[in-house]
Write a protein that holds these residues in place. Structure first.
Motif: not given
Length: 632
Positions: A58-64, A615-620, A622-629
């Motif tokens: 999958p494209p997501g790092m956490s799923a990988r 790491y940069k993609s994970i930070k990005q 996380n920031s997107q998730l925080l903005s959605r929250v």
């Protein structure tokens, strides 16, 4: 490694992995291809585990990360011995991935489900046929005899059962291993009946063949065990050992027959069995070599007793009895009286023969005693003649006693001197003989030790031969199984290139082994030469040091030369040590270069860059998730 990578890629493609044609080595595998290959292999090895894993990242790092952890856990459950984790798949290195794929390729099943019913060899085929036949018969319900019909009557009835009854067979073979004569070959080819014709019933063919085969196998095994336990210890060849064993057996049979003949009563009437026993003893004596002209008491008695053969008279009586019914009835009484008189004559002759036999035995005993007495008296007479001869000689010497005594004394002195000389010569000869005896004894002991060593080597060689035979038999079975598997495989698949690659790998490995062996041999020779030179230098220095040191106490220039010699030896030692340290440093440099190449193959820099990007993609993310929250 290229050939190994090609074989691995071929195995992965057979599992369903879509490896591009341009990919020719594990070095060209990317993360997506590695994950797909591992998942495909897991699905073939263990479908229950592989079906729950996806082969697409999958494209997501956490799923990988989750997929990498799941794959690592599945490989550990299969028994992978190395260290494995999500980083093995996401930030892979060539050696780790190659080791993992080799482990999974070895775990792949060799037989596909379509070919699982194919036979693996002749023995396996026979076992499967037997199992299938038994299973088929067990699946049929049992019925009483009155309800059976058709096939059930043949399969469930006992009319085809027969007892295991074996008979002796005559088979064309050569148990001795020697050359076969032309007459025997002609008999085997033209006149010897078939095995089925030698038996009265065909039902005993299988039992007879099995019995003969088991007898031959047991004979070979018994001879093998006897030869290894007793034959080798006798230090004889196989032919000599067999000949001696046959002679011992014939001697034992002859002794048993002679004992049985001596146990017969002396007054027993002669019979055909006793005559057969005498003939058999005579045959053994004829085959015994030096004993063929000798005979026992039984044989002499039988020969004397049967000079007038009663058996011939009995045969004449039987022939006469056969002729009697053909004659007229008027002469029957006269012939009967004649037969009675003949029988009385036979009885009287037998009594006379028994009396003569007893007289002969008595005469033989008397003759033996007389011969012993004559021999004893002859020996006594010879002794008395010797005494008389000595006394007669002494009486002849009495008239001239003084001269004869002087001559006798001179003769005694000469004899004593000769005895002394002979004793001296004997001592010289005895010393030489003792030395020769000791030398021969030492040589004999060495020969005994060498013979014992050879015996031990022969026994070890027999063990190795037995192991090699078992190994050859096992490999023969394996070869048959592989040939059967190869014949059961689909023929449309061309494996010529695959086989050619395997042959090339084998040839490369053989060449590498030869090079390694040559390098090791050169290294050993060089090390031996270095050790010889080092020892030679040390011995030369010691000898030179002793020679120079003796003269250094008296001469001043020699003392300076001794100092220079010591300094030269020390400098040479330092130079040799420096050369050895240089070689050690060069080896360490090569080891470090190999480690550098290994670390370079792990793609540490590229993996670090990939880790930074992840790491940069994970930070990005996380920031997107925080903005959605926050928006929520």
């Amino acid at each position: 490694m290229e050939e190994v990578d090609r074989i691995l890629i071929h195995s992965l493609r057979s599992c369903g992995t879509e490896v591009p044609e341009e990919v020719q080595s594990i070095r060209q595998f990317n993360t997506e291809l590695i994950v797909e290959a591992v998942v495909r292999c897991l699905r073939v090895i263990n479908p229950s585990v592989g079906s729950s894993l996806g082969h697409v990242l999958p494209p997501g790092m956490s799923a990988r990360f989750r997929i990498g952890t799941s794959l690592a856990q599945a490989c550990q459950d299969l028994g992978y011995p190395g260290d494995i984790g999500y980083q093995t798949f996401l930030y892979s290195s060539e050696p780790d991935i190659r080791a993992l794929l080799i482990f999974l390729a070895e775990k792949l099943p060799r037989d596909s489900p379509e070919d699982s019913h194919q036979p693996a060899g002749k023995s396996v085929l026979l076992q499967r046929e037997i199992a299938a036949k038994i299973k088929q018969q067990l699946s049929i319900p049992w019925l009483p005899a009155s309800c059976r019909a058709g096939t059930l009557w043949k399969s469930q009835s006992t009319h085809q059962l027969h007892r295991f009854h074996s008979r002796s067979l005559t088979v064309a073979n050569d148990p001795t291993g020697k050359s076969i004569s032309a007459e025997r070959k002609e008999y085997w080819q033209r006149y010897q009946p078939l095995v089925t014709s030698q038996l009265p019933h065909l039902t005993s063919v299988a039992a007879s063949l099995l019995e003969r085969n088991m007898a031959e196998l047991s004979t070979v095994q018994e001879w093998d065990s006897e030869w290894k336990s007793q034959g080798l210890a006798s230090r004889l060849s196989q032919e000599d050992y067999r000949r001696r064993k046959r002679q011992r057996l014939q001697k034992r049979i002859q002794e048993q027959l002679r004992q049985c003949s001596l146990q017969l009563p002396e007054n027993q009437a002669p019979t055909s069995s006793s005559q057969d026993l005498a003939d058999m003893l005579k045959a053994f004596n004829m085959s015994g070599g030096s004993n063929q002209n000798k005979g026992s008491r039984f044989t002499h008695t039988q020969r004397f007793t049967y000079q007038q053969d009663p058996q011939r008279i009995n045969e004449q009586m039987q022939r006469t009895a056969e002729i009697l019914p053909k004659k007229d009835a008027q002469n029957a009484d006269a012939e009967q009286q004649e037969i009675t008189s003949l029988q009385e004559q036979i009885d009287s002759l037998e009594q006379e023969i028994r009396g003569l036999s007893e007289s002969n035995k008595l005469l033989q005993l008397t003759l033996g005693q007389v011969e012993a007495e004559v021999n004893e008296r002859r020996r006594s007479g010879e002794q008395k003649e010797d005494v008389v001869r000595v006394k007669k000689r002494a009486v002849e010497l009495l008239p001239d006693a003084e001269n004869n005594l002087a001559k006798l004394q001179a003769l005694v002195d000469t004899s004593g001197q000769r005895m002394v000389n002979l004793v001296g010569q004997w001592e010289t000869h005895r010393v030489r003989l003792i030395d020769e005896y000791r030398e021969l004894k030492r040589a004999h002991q060495e020969q005994e030790d060498e013979s014992s060593k050879w015996m031990k080597d022969v026994k070890d060689l027999y063990g190795k031969i037995r192991g090699a035979a078992d190994e050859a038999k096992r490999k023969e079975e394996l070869y048959k199984q592989l040939v059967s598997e190869y014949e059961s495989l689909p023929k449309e698949v061309s494996r010529a290139a695959y086989t050619q690659r395997i042959l090339e790998i084998v040839s490369n490995i053989k060449k590498q082994k030869e090079d390694i062996t040559k390098i090791l041999s050169d290294t050993k020779d060089l090390q031996k030469e270095i050790n010889n030179l080092t020892g030679k230098v040390d011995r030369t220095f010691v000898v030179t040091d002793e020679l120079v040191f003796k003269d250094a106490k008296k001469d001043e220039p020699v003392r300076k030369a001794y100092k220079y010699l010591a300094a030269l030896h020390e400098n040479c030692s330092q130079l040799i040590q420096t050369i050895e340290d240089t070689g050690t440093i060069l080896r360490e440099i090569r080891d470090l270069e190999e480690q550098i190449e290994t670390e370079t193959a792990k793609k540490t820099l590229s993996n670090l860059q990939k880790i930074l990007e992840d790491y940069k993609s994970i930070k990005q993310e996380n920031s997107q998730l925080l903005s959605r929250v926050r928006e929520a």
